[in-house]
Design an enzyme around this catalytic site. Structure first.
Site, PDB file in Angstrom:
ATOM      1  N   HIS A 197      -8.509  -2.988  -6.303  1.00  0.00           N
ATOM      2  CA  HIS A 197      -8.465  -3.122  -4.833  1.00  0.00           C
ATOM      3  C   HIS A 197      -9.608  -2.305  -4.235  1.00  0.00           C
ATOM      4  CE1 HIS A 197      -7.120  -2.911  -0.706  1.00  0.00           C
ATOM      5  NE2 HIS A 197      -6.329  -3.936  -0.972  1.00  0.00           N
ATOM      6  N   GLY A 226      -1.495  -7.391   3.374  1.00  0.00           N
ATOM      7  CA  GLY A 226      -1.201  -5.977   3.601  1.00  0.00           C
ATOM      8  C   GLY A 226      -0.264  -5.797   4.781  1.00  0.00           C
ATOM      9  N   SER A 236      -6.330  -9.291   6.671  1.00  0.00           N
ATOM     10  CA  SER A 236      -5.746  -9.621   7.986  1.00  0.00           C
ATOM     11  C   SER A 236      -5.107 -11.010   8.022  1.00  0.00           C
ATOM     12  CB  SER A 236      -6.793  -9.463   9.096  1.00  0.00           C
ATOM     13  OG  SER A 236      -7.278  -8.124   9.124  1.00  0.00           O
ATOM     14  N   LYS A 287       0.863  -1.201   0.000  1.00  0.00           N
ATOM     15  CA  LYS A 287       0.000   0.000   0.000  1.00  0.00           C
ATOM     16  C   LYS A 287       0.895   1.246   0.000  1.00  0.00           C
ATOM     17  CE  LYS A 287      -3.622  -2.777   1.947  1.00  0.00           C
ATOM     18  NZ  LYS A 287      -4.847  -2.869   2.730  1.00  0.00           N
ATOM     19  N   GLY A 302      -7.373  -4.839   7.084  1.00  0.00           N
ATOM     20  CA  GLY A 302      -6.789  -3.912   8.049  1.00  0.00           C
ATOM     21  C   GLY A 302      -7.547  -3.845   9.367  1.00  0.00           C
TER      22      GLY A 302
HETATM   23  P1  13P Z   1      -4.408  -6.423   5.497  1.00  0.00           P
HETATM   24  O1  13P Z   1      -3.599  -7.697   5.358  1.00  0.00           O
HETATM   25  O2  13P Z   1      -3.639  -5.309   6.140  1.00  0.00           O
HETATM   26  O3  13P Z   1      -5.742  -6.674   6.098  1.00  0.00           O
HETATM   27  O4  13P Z   1      -4.673  -5.908   3.992  1.00  0.00           O
HETATM   28  C1  13P Z   1      -5.194  -6.794   3.074  1.00  0.00           C
HETATM   29  C2  13P Z   1      -5.156  -6.141   1.745  1.00  0.00           C
HETATM   30  O5  13P Z   1      -5.880  -5.186   1.500  1.00  0.00           O
HETATM   31  C3  13P Z   1      -4.202  -6.650   0.768  1.00  0.00           C
HETATM   32  O6  13P Z   1      -4.426  -6.110  -0.485  1.00  0.00           O
END
Ligand code: 13P
Length: 258
Positions: A99, A238, A217, A15, A177
């Protein structure tokens, strides 16, 4: 996962995190901590300004660079945009498309997602197409309908041979997230549904060969159960991809599955 028919892919999505000075130390630590044998394809989807540094640092390694978005146009007066051929030119191998953060904060539509997928395929870059429902959609019982719609829209106008070059990532928005992961059963049933949609709209061979990732997550503690599911072929990660030791553990967990 099913290695016989499809690739296992662990893709980190950085990100809007990390700086150029972070790239080398991160990759050195990741390479040092990764299992010696190749157990999966490893991708770092980084901000575009870091891509050149990543592709250079990772040349001749088992890690490849991915991007997080691409323009739906070929070239021209589109200030701020980056084209698929520009990504291919600097050896970016994968690119996330659609996304939920792009859909939510940049009003990206299914029409644009479909256009971006086509641009990436013609440039030889593998699209990682994100689909996934909101909490409200889940509560209303609309998960399968919505994910079916998004998958069909993203793949519309493609031939089966092109669909076989795509990767799909199921990312329930409520799990991104939040620290709230979909259970292995919840994730498996949606990933299996996506495979059925591909089979019904293309063919069985295509459905069997598309890698479907789970994202939301995912971490070193919950990855084994998710990756043990028959229709989950990897992860789009992420937060946990920002720590090389944590990402290496997730990569390592793919060793256990045949
Ligand atoms: P998280 O692993 O931080 O939840 O993010 C997932 C994500 O959006 C991957 O593209």
């Amino acid at each position: 996962m099913n290695r016989k028919y499809r690739k296992v892919i662990i893709a980190g999505n950085w990100k809007m995190n990390k700086l150029a000075s972070d790239v080398r130390p991160f990759l050195q630590e990741l390479r040092g901590a990764m299992p010696k044998a190749k157990t999966c394809d490893t991708v770092i989807c980084a901000p575009a300004v870091l891509a050149t540094s990543i592709t250079r640092t990772m040349r001749d390694t088992r890690i490849v660079c991915g991007a997080q978005d691409v323009s739906e146009h070929d070239f021209g007066a589109y200030t701020g945009e980056i084209s698929a051929s520009m990504l291919a030119d600097i050896e970016v191998r994968y690119c996330i498309v659609g996304h939920s953060e792009r859909r939510q904060y940049h009003n990206e539509t299914d029409f644009q997602v479909s256009a971006k997928v086509k641009k990436l395929l013609s440039a030889g870059v593998t699209p990682i197409i994100c689909v996934g429902e909101s909490l409200l959609q889940r509560e209303y019982g609309l998960t399968f309908d919505y994910v079916t719609y998004q998958t069909k829209a993203a793949l519309s106008g493609l031939e089966a041979k092109d669909v076989r070059k795509c990767v799909i990532a199921y990312e329930p928005i409520w799990a991104i997230g939040t620290g709230k992961t979909a259970t292995a059963i919840q994730a498996q049933e949606v990933c299996a549904k996506i495979r059925t949609v591909i089979r019904d709209n293309f063919d069985a061979r295509t459905a069997r060969s598309v890698s479907i990732l789970y994202g939301g997550s995912m971490n070193s503690k919950n990855c084994a159960e998710l990756l043990a599911q028959p229709d989950i072929d990897g992860g789009l990660i992420g937060g946990s991809s920002l720590d090389p030791a944590e990402l290496a553990k997730i990569i390592e967990s793919t060793v256990d599955f045949e």
